[in-house]
Design a protein around this motif. Structure first.
Motif, mmCIF file in Angstrom:
data_model
loop_
_atom_site.group_PDB
_atom_site.id
_atom_site.type_symbol
_atom_site.label_atom_id
_atom_site.label_comp_id
_atom_site.label_asym_id
_atom_site.label_seq_id
_atom_site.Cartn_x
_atom_site.Cartn_y
_atom_site.Cartn_z
ATOM 1 N N GLN A 53 -18.959 1.438 -6.075
ATOM 2 C CA GLN A 53 -18.320 1.799 -7.320
ATOM 3 C C GLN A 53 -19.275 2.202 -8.634
ATOM 4 O O GLN A 53 -19.371 3.062 -9.308
ATOM 5 C CB GLN A 53 -17.331 0.894 -7.874
ATOM 6 C CG GLN A 53 -16.222 0.666 -7.193
ATOM 7 C CD GLN A 53 -15.056 -0.429 -7.786
ATOM 8 O OE1 GLN A 53 -15.443 -1.151 -8.437
ATOM 9 N NE2 GLN A 53 -13.908 -0.375 -7.362
ATOM 10 N N SER A 85 -5.166 5.254 -4.638
ATOM 11 C CA SER A 85 -5.388 6.554 -3.916
ATOM 12 C C SER A 85 -6.717 6.573 -2.807
ATOM 13 O O SER A 85 -6.701 7.343 -2.079
ATOM 14 C CB SER A 85 -5.598 7.636 -4.849
ATOM 15 O OG SER A 85 -6.664 7.121 -5.848
ATOM 16 N N THR A 86 -7.539 5.419 -3.059
ATOM 17 C CA THR A 86 -8.575 5.412 -2.267
ATOM 18 C C THR A 86 -8.644 4.123 -1.406
ATOM 19 O O THR A 86 -7.964 3.099 -1.721
ATOM 20 C CB THR A 86 -10.013 5.460 -2.918
ATOM 21 O OG1 THR A 86 -10.119 4.292 -3.846
ATOM 22 C CG2 THR A 86 -10.017 6.727 -3.977
ATOM 23 N N ILE A 87 -9.308 3.963 -0.353
ATOM 24 C CA ILE A 87 -9.415 2.930 0.491
ATOM 25 C C ILE A 87 -10.077 1.626 -0.200
ATOM 26 O O ILE A 87 -9.653 0.450 0.020
ATOM 27 C CB ILE A 87 -10.134 3.201 1.669
ATOM 28 C CG1 ILE A 87 -10.493 1.862 2.748
ATOM 29 C CG2 ILE A 87 -11.733 3.785 1.364
ATOM 30 C CD1 ILE A 87 -8.912 1.373 3.196
ATOM 31 N N GLU A 88 -10.985 2.104 -1.089
ATOM 32 C CA GLU A 88 -11.751 0.933 -1.951
ATOM 33 C C GLU A 88 -10.681 0.280 -2.792
ATOM 34 O O GLU A 88 -10.767 -0.722 -2.932
ATOM 35 C CB GLU A 88 -12.957 1.755 -2.583
ATOM 36 C CG GLU A 88 -14.218 2.020 -1.948
ATOM 37 C CD GLU A 88 -13.884 3.793 -1.357
ATOM 38 O OE1 GLU A 88 -14.800 3.814 -0.545
ATOM 39 O OE2 GLU A 88 -12.949 4.163 -1.830
ATOM 40 N N THR A 97 -19.273 2.649 1.978
ATOM 41 C CA THR A 97 -18.029 2.187 1.868
ATOM 42 C C THR A 97 -17.718 1.277 3.252
ATOM 43 O O THR A 97 -18.180 1.685 4.341
ATOM 44 C CB THR A 97 -17.035 3.259 1.912
ATOM 45 O OG1 THR A 97 -16.995 4.078 0.706
ATOM 46 C CG2 THR A 97 -15.524 2.701 2.054
ATOM 47 N N TRP A 120 0.903 -1.266 -0.064
ATOM 48 C CA TRP A 120 0.016 -0.032 -0.129
ATOM 49 C C TRP A 120 0.920 1.308 0.115
ATOM 50 O O TRP A 120 0.447 2.288 -0.577
ATOM 51 C CB TRP A 120 -1.042 -0.166 1.206
ATOM 52 C CG TRP A 120 -2.188 -0.792 1.177
ATOM 53 C CD1 TRP A 120 -2.684 -1.424 -0.202
ATOM 54 C CD2 TRP A 120 -3.070 -1.415 1.974
ATOM 55 N NE1 TRP A 120 -3.744 -2.156 0.183
ATOM 56 C CE2 TRP A 120 -4.058 -1.967 1.576
ATOM 57 C CE3 TRP A 120 -3.106 -0.918 3.461
ATOM 58 C CZ2 TRP A 120 -4.954 -2.614 2.249
ATOM 59 C CZ3 TRP A 120 -4.117 -1.658 4.402
ATOM 60 C CH2 TRP A 120 -5.062 -2.476 3.704
ATOM 61 N N ASN A 176 -10.935 3.417 6.746
ATOM 62 C CA ASN A 176 -9.548 3.492 6.411
ATOM 63 C C ASN A 176 -9.141 2.072 6.519
ATOM 64 O O ASN A 176 -9.666 1.258 6.690
ATOM 65 C CB ASN A 176 -8.943 4.618 7.232
ATOM 66 C CG ASN A 176 -9.240 4.297 8.669
ATOM 67 O OD1 ASN A 176 -9.287 3.096 9.326
ATOM 68 N ND2 ASN A 176 -9.650 5.276 9.365
ATOM 69 N N GLU A 177 -7.536 2.411 5.966
ATOM 70 C CA GLU A 177 -6.815 1.062 6.043
ATOM 71 C C GLU A 177 -6.880 0.317 7.486
ATOM 72 O O GLU A 177 -7.055 -0.949 7.743
ATOM 73 C CB GLU A 177 -5.374 1.317 5.852
ATOM 74 C CG GLU A 177 -5.206 1.851 4.304
ATOM 75 C CD GLU A 177 -5.229 3.112 4.269
ATOM 76 O OE1 GLU A 177 -5.799 3.848 5.303
ATOM 77 O OE2 GLU A 177 -4.681 3.926 3.489
ATOM 78 N N LYS A 219 -7.374 0.014 -2.262
ATOM 79 C CA LYS A 219 -6.677 -0.513 -1.566
ATOM 80 C C LYS A 219 -7.163 -1.941 -0.992
ATOM 81 O O LYS A 219 -6.457 -3.099 -1.054
ATOM 82 C CB LYS A 219 -5.861 0.124 -0.341
ATOM 83 C CG LYS A 219 -5.235 1.248 -0.818
ATOM 84 C CD LYS A 219 -4.914 2.085 0.682
ATOM 85 C CE LYS A 219 -3.940 3.163 -0.007
ATOM 86 N NZ LYS A 219 -3.549 4.015 1.263
#
Length: 329
Positions: free
Chosen positions: A79, A47-50, A87, A40, A91-92, A52
């Protein structure tokens, strides 16, 4: 002033991809998380949590992939802009927390041993499932338990259905796989035997009612002889009925005798009476004591003949049952 580091090329990113994870062990879980954090940080296109999370889920196999399937569906809904879709992770760290909660507390040996104990101790399900079904449930925990061959063999034998265990309990096995192979063979034999049993059970119940009915005055079921011939695959009887002498029939299936119990009492009495008449016309009159002795002798002779006839009938039926049992089992 130094320029910013260039983004790694595609070949470098491929080398940095985490190893695939199947959700089996804690060690592999921790390794996967560590490699994922590095990837990561290096891949700046995520660039987005989705994005990753999608990369992380695409590297899962087996049990881990099954766990990830609903999350895939939720990400796809976000999406394409499905109304109400949200979502799944903020976050990660939110994703890693959920991931570790599911796969980070595994201890293969300890968990497998607990599963084996529960599986073998479930006496209710033991009689409901087949040996093959138990073997399928047993294999996974057995491979991860760390138990030796003898321990696994004993646990396997303690969990198979009792109807199978009774047939192989005196046999010796070195491994649980050998015991499983033998149990499967025995179960197949028992299934074949059970498939042939209904006709035999119907015959025996009919014979039991027939004997009771004979004592109570009711006729025997006329389908008994057909049931036994169909059950054991016999042809016509090579002998003859000992009641009336009809060729090709046993006494209990003879059309002349099957509706009534047979004894030789009447025949014997007629024979004794005939002999007594002839003796009376040709011999001088006997004394009263001689008449009493003659009457007693006739009674004993009648009872003896009757007992012999009954014993012959019982012996014939016993041989009949034994032949049927050997043929069926």
């Amino acid at each position: 002033m130094s320029s910013p580091a260039a983004a790694p090329d595609k070949e470098t990113l491929k080398l940095l991809l985490p190893l695939r994870y199947d959700g089996k062990t804690v060690v592999e879980c921790n390794r996967f998380v560590s490699q994922l954090l590095i990837y990561w940080a290096v891949d700046t296109t995520l660039s987005t949590i989705e994005l990753k999370v999608q990369v992380a889920l695409s590297l899962l196999d087996g049990d881990a992939r099954a766990w990830a399937t609903p999350i895939f569906a939720q990400l796809a809904a976000v999406q394409i802009g499905t109304q109400g879709a949200t979502t799944p992770f903020a976050n990660e760290m939110a994703f890693l927390t959920v991931f570790k909660a599911r796969f980070g507390n595994l201890d293969d040996a300890a968990v497998a041993q607990v599963e084996l104990t529960k599986l073998c101790a479930d006496k209710t399900m033991r009689e409901k499932r087949t040996a093959a079904e138990f073997s399928a449930l047993f294999k996974g925990p057995a491979d991860c338990s760390g138990y030796g061959d003898l321990e696994l063999r004993d646990k396997y034998l303690s969990g198979i259905p009792s109807r199978v265990y009774r047939k192989i309990e005196l046999e010796t096995f070195a491994t649980w796989q050998a015991a499983d192979k033998r149990a499967t063979e025995v179960e197949q034999i028992l299934n074949v035997s059970r498939a042939r049993r209904p006709e035999l059970n119907n015959f025996f119940s009919a014979r039991g009612r027939g004997r009771g009915g004979a004592r109570g005055g009711a006729p025997r079921p006329q389908g008994a002889s057909a049931s036994i011939n169909a059950a054991i695959g016999k042809g016509d009887f090579p002998g003859s009925c000992f009641g009336c002498g009809k060729q090709g029939y046993r006494h209990f299936e003879c059309p002349n005798c099957k509706d009534k119990p047979y004894t030789k009492r009447a025949d014997v009495r007629a024979t004794v009476a005939s002999g007594s008449t002839q003796a009376a016309t040709s011999a001088p009159v006997a004394s009263s004591s001689a008449s009493t002795n003659t009457t007693a002798a006739k009674s004993e002779s009648s009872e003896l003949a009757d007992l012999m006839a009954q014993m012959k009938s019982m012996r014939e039926e016993l041989e009949h049952y034994r032949a049927m049992k050997e043929e069926s089992f």
